[in-house]
Design a protein around this motif. Structure first.
Motif, short mmCIF file in Angstrom:
data_model
loop_
_atom_site.label_atom_id
_atom_site.label_comp_id
_atom_site.label_asym_id
_atom_site.label_seq_id
_atom_site.Cartn_x
_atom_site.Cartn_y
_atom_site.Cartn_z
N LYS A 24 42.65 30.86 43.34
CA LYS A 24 41.69 30.01 42.62
C LYS A 24 42.35 28.70 42.19
O LYS A 24 41.72 27.63 42.24
CB LYS A 24 41.15 30.75 41.40
CG LYS A 24 40.27 31.94 41.74
CD LYS A 24 39.80 32.65 40.48
CE LYS A 24 38.93 33.86 40.83
NZ LYS A 24 38.50 34.60 39.61
N VAL A 25 43.60 28.78 41.75
CA VAL A 25 44.32 27.56 41.35
C VAL A 25 44.48 26.63 42.54
O VAL A 25 44.29 25.40 42.43
CB VAL A 25 45.70 27.92 40.75
CG1 VAL A 25 46.56 26.67 40.59
CG2 VAL A 25 45.53 28.61 39.41
N LEU A 73 50.38 34.12 37.24
CA LEU A 73 49.18 34.20 38.07
C LEU A 73 49.21 35.42 38.99
O LEU A 73 50.23 35.71 39.62
CB LEU A 73 49.04 32.94 38.92
CG LEU A 73 48.73 31.63 38.17
CD1 LEU A 73 48.85 30.45 39.11
CD2 LEU A 73 47.33 31.69 37.55
N SER A 74 48.09 36.10 39.06
CA SER A 74 47.93 37.15 40.06
C SER A 74 47.63 36.48 41.40
O SER A 74 47.41 35.26 41.47
CB SER A 74 46.77 38.07 39.67
OG SER A 74 45.55 37.35 39.67
N ASP A 108 47.86 31.31 32.17
CA ASP A 108 48.61 32.04 33.20
C ASP A 108 49.30 31.08 34.16
O ASP A 108 50.41 31.35 34.64
CB ASP A 108 47.66 32.95 33.98
CG ASP A 108 47.23 34.16 33.17
OD1 ASP A 108 47.90 34.46 32.16
OD2 ASP A 108 46.22 34.80 33.53
N LEU A 148 42.25 29.64 33.43
CA LEU A 148 43.46 29.92 34.22
C LEU A 148 44.69 29.18 33.70
O LEU A 148 45.80 29.42 34.18
CB LEU A 148 43.23 29.52 35.68
CG LEU A 148 42.16 30.28 36.45
CD1 LEU A 148 41.86 29.59 37.78
CD2 LEU A 148 42.61 31.72 36.69
N ASP A 184 44.97 36.72 43.20
CA ASP A 184 43.61 36.17 43.18
C ASP A 184 43.55 34.88 42.36
O ASP A 184 42.91 33.90 42.77
CB ASP A 184 42.65 37.21 42.60
CG ASP A 184 41.21 36.71 42.58
OD1 ASP A 184 40.68 36.40 43.67
OD2 ASP A 184 40.63 36.64 41.48
N SER A 185 44.23 34.88 41.21
CA SER A 185 44.23 33.68 40.36
C SER A 185 44.95 32.53 41.04
O SER A 185 44.54 31.36 40.94
CB SER A 185 44.89 33.99 39.01
OG SER A 185 44.13 34.93 38.28
#
Length: 317
Positions: free
Chosen positions: A306-307, A299-300, A293, A290, A302-303
């Protein structure tokens, strides 16, 4: 504009280029490789050279770029002395355009925040075309025009040229983010100086460079485009392996660490805890794939979720 004839330049000119111009170009390539290697070392965390602030490094970049452009202008003028070989010129121009496009494409992937949209190869392609239109000018006119181009490039900055499609000209009101920016103004002045020198220079008898070193420089100069395109990926790859082997932090990680720790401390955190937390975040984001991005703000949803999870997990350790 001179005719693009199928005839070649005189044999003495071609041979002299091998002995003098190509050797000089090879030496410039070595200097460029040293500069690029220094950039790689700094970016990968293996050294800390101030390439964009130290006057010596700035002068080195100017000298290296200027030498390449002067040699290109000189070569164009000497080659035109007996009529320009149309096929050879168009082939070289096409190779420059393709190479410049390839460099731009790769840079957009590797360095999306500072892509190369008009670097030295782009400049040489445009300068070659402009140079054709100026070949009939006498050397004093070329010299004065070169001085004017440099003076305008150093003193004129207009918002009109801030438009993305005009930034290659170089009269912008700000410095664009790019890993290699060689706009028309002021750098075309160096090319014109080379053309002026070509008007004055009368090549003497052909001489082959003596010694292995001289022949090596001449060989590199004759294959300058290939050397230019290959040396940086090779250097960067080798130094990246070294950096990974010793655990050095690349520039983007170091920048994040500095900013992250400062923000954490400003929020009341202890130095040791903030340092460990920020290190944890960068390491875990890298492992999760990740980091790129995250650091480039791509970042999307979803990402991003997660971050957030990584940050919370690291902060609670």
């Amino acid at each position: 504009m001179p005719m693009l004839t199928p005839s070649s330049a005189p044999a003495t000119t071609a041979a002299h280029r091998v002995g003098v111009i190509d050797m000089a170009r090879g030496m410039a390539l070595l200097a460029m490789a040293v500069y690029h290697g220094s950039w790689d070392l700094t970016y990968l965390g293996l050294a800390d050279f101030d390439l964009f602030g130290d006057p010596l490094w700035l002068a080195a970049r100017t000298g290296i770029l200027g030498s390449f452009l002067m040699l290109s202008g000189l070569s164009l003028t000497l080659a035109a002395a007996g009529g320009i070989d149309r096929r050879r010129f168009l082939r070289r121009f096409a190779l420059l355009v393709l190479a410049a496009g390839g460099v731009s494409a790769v840079s957009m992937v590797m360095f999306p925040d500072s892509p190369i949209f008009f670097g030295v190869l782009h400049h040489m392609a445009v300068a070659s075309l402009l140079g054709l239109a100026l070949l009939r000018l006498p050397w004093p006119a070329l010299l004065l025009l070169g001085v004017a181009v440099i003076a305008i490039g150093r003193t004129v900055a207009l918002p009109l040229f801030d438009e993305p499609w005009l930034r290659w000209i170089g009269l912008m009101s700000f410095e664009p983010e790019s890993n290699d920016y060689v706009p028309l103004f002021p750098w075309f002045g160096g090319f014109l100086f080379g053309m002026a020198l070509g008007r004055l220079w009368r090549p003497g008898p052909a001489r082959t460079p003596g010694g292995a070193v001289g022949r090596g420089f001449a060989w590199a100069g004759r294959h300058s485009l290939a050397v230019y395109l290959l040396h940086q990926p090779i250097l960067f790859g080798l130094l990246s392996a070294v950096a990974m082997g010793i655990g050095a932090d690349p520039a983007d990680v170091r920048s994040f660490q500095t900013s992250c720790v400062a923000t954490c401390i400003a929020g009341g955190g202890e130095v040791a805890h903030c340092t460990a937390t920020c290190r944890c975040v960068s390491d875990d984001l890298n492992r999760a794939g990740l980091w790129s991005d995250f650091i480039h703000d791509r970042l999307s949803a979803d990402s991003a979720h997660k971050v957030d999870g990584v940050i919370q997990s690291c902060g609670s350790r």
